[in-house]
Design an enzyme around this catalytic site. Sequence first.
Site, PDB file in Angstrom:
ATOM      1  N   ARG A 182       1.089  12.769  -9.634  1.00 42.71           N
ATOM      2  CA  ARG A 182       0.957  14.205  -9.422  1.00 42.71           C
ATOM      3  C   ARG A 182       2.245  14.950  -9.778  1.00 42.71           C
ATOM      4  O   ARG A 182       2.207  16.035 -10.356  1.00 42.71           O
ATOM      5  CB  ARG A 182       0.570  14.503  -7.968  1.00 42.71           C
ATOM      6  N   ARG A 190       0.825  -1.215   0.000  1.00 41.22           N
ATOM      7  CA  ARG A 190       0.000   0.000   0.000  1.00 41.22           C
ATOM      8  C   ARG A 190       0.857   1.263   0.000  1.00 41.22           C
ATOM      9  O   ARG A 190       0.460   2.284  -0.555  1.00 41.22           O
ATOM     10  CB  ARG A 190      -0.952  -0.013   1.193  1.00 41.22           C
ATOM     11  N   HIS A 198       2.238  15.310 -13.379  1.00 43.35           N
ATOM     12  CA  HIS A 198       1.319  16.388 -13.775  1.00 43.35           C
ATOM     13  C   HIS A 198       1.989  17.742 -13.585  1.00 43.35           C
ATOM     14  O   HIS A 198       1.758  18.672 -14.367  1.00 43.35           O
ATOM     15  CB  HIS A 198       0.031  16.336 -12.940  1.00 43.35           C
ATOM     16  N   SER A 258      -1.573   1.040   8.134  1.00 46.00           N
ATOM     17  CA  SER A 258      -2.536   1.955   7.501  1.00 46.00           C
ATOM     18  C   SER A 258      -2.226   3.425   7.754  1.00 46.00           C
ATOM     19  O   SER A 258      -2.278   4.246   6.836  1.00 46.00           O
ATOM     20  CB  SER A 258      -3.957   1.652   7.971  1.00 46.00           C
ATOM     21  N   GLU A 270       0.728   4.508   5.596  1.00 45.62           N
ATOM     22  CA  GLU A 270       0.393   4.507   4.163  1.00 45.62           C
ATOM     23  C   GLU A 270      -0.492   5.698   3.806  1.00 45.62           C
ATOM     24  O   GLU A 270      -0.285   6.350   2.774  1.00 45.62           O
ATOM     25  CB  GLU A 270      -0.295   3.190   3.809  1.00 45.62           C
ATOM     26  N   SER A 300       9.296   0.577   8.240  1.00 46.53           N
ATOM     27  CA  SER A 300      10.347  -0.012   9.065  1.00 46.53           C
ATOM     28  C   SER A 300      11.741   0.388   8.612  1.00 46.53           C
ATOM     29  O   SER A 300      12.696   0.342   9.398  1.00 46.53           O
ATOM     30  CB  SER A 300      10.252  -1.541   9.021  1.00 46.53           C
ATOM     31  N   ASP A 313       0.920  14.575  -1.303  1.00 52.84           N
ATOM     32  CA  ASP A 313      -0.026  15.517  -1.911  1.00 52.84           C
ATOM     33  C   ASP A 313       0.273  16.940  -1.438  1.00 52.84           C
ATOM     34  O   ASP A 313       0.171  17.898  -2.213  1.00 52.84           O
ATOM     35  CB  ASP A 313      -1.475  15.146  -1.571  1.00 52.84           C
TER      36      ASP A 313
END
Length: 194
Positions: free
Chosen positions: A67, A56, A70, A158, A161, A98, A169
């Site tokens: 991006r 992930r 772009h 999670s 990620e 890790s 972003d």
Amino acid sequence: MYDTNPAETAEALKQNLRIILDEQRSLADQIDFDQLALLIPHLKSANRVFVVAAGRSGLSLKAAAMRLMHFGLNVFVVGETTTPAIRKGDLLIAASGSGTTSSIVKAAEKAVKAGAAVVSLSTTTVSALAACSVLVIILPAAQKEDHGQAVSLQYAGSLFEQALLLVMDAVFQTLWLAEGTPAEVLWERHANLE
């Protein structure tokens, strides 16, 4: 079997989304943004940018690569069939919570041997990946094997990620707004074979 009461499910979804957003806000409050800002000159001075991560985290960096493309940078995802050899003057952005994921560490070691710079995003500065890096950006999240829930109530890696996606972003948004390129120009670089 999971309870399928629609009202209870809706409430559980709402509460879980709040947990995720609260954890991301807490993580953001702990980021060293002076350290993160050092990524910008590396991106701007690189001949080409390569990204590498697994699972992930890899998906998050693929989104970042899109991006950055772009924005107008020459970007490649390690492992894709059209990715060229990395060389001096290039930048490898590597992510591993890790800092020990063997494929990521090996890619970083090869990049350094080829004369490229490595910037890593991780939860630790004490790792094989960090040793290869000119800059380590710490995302203070749980590692995927930390099941104690002291850092995050979410499953596995999670939090890391998600943070990786959001931080990259923010890097794109910062580059874009500083450059002042109209959105219409960036739009011309979007895929048109969809």
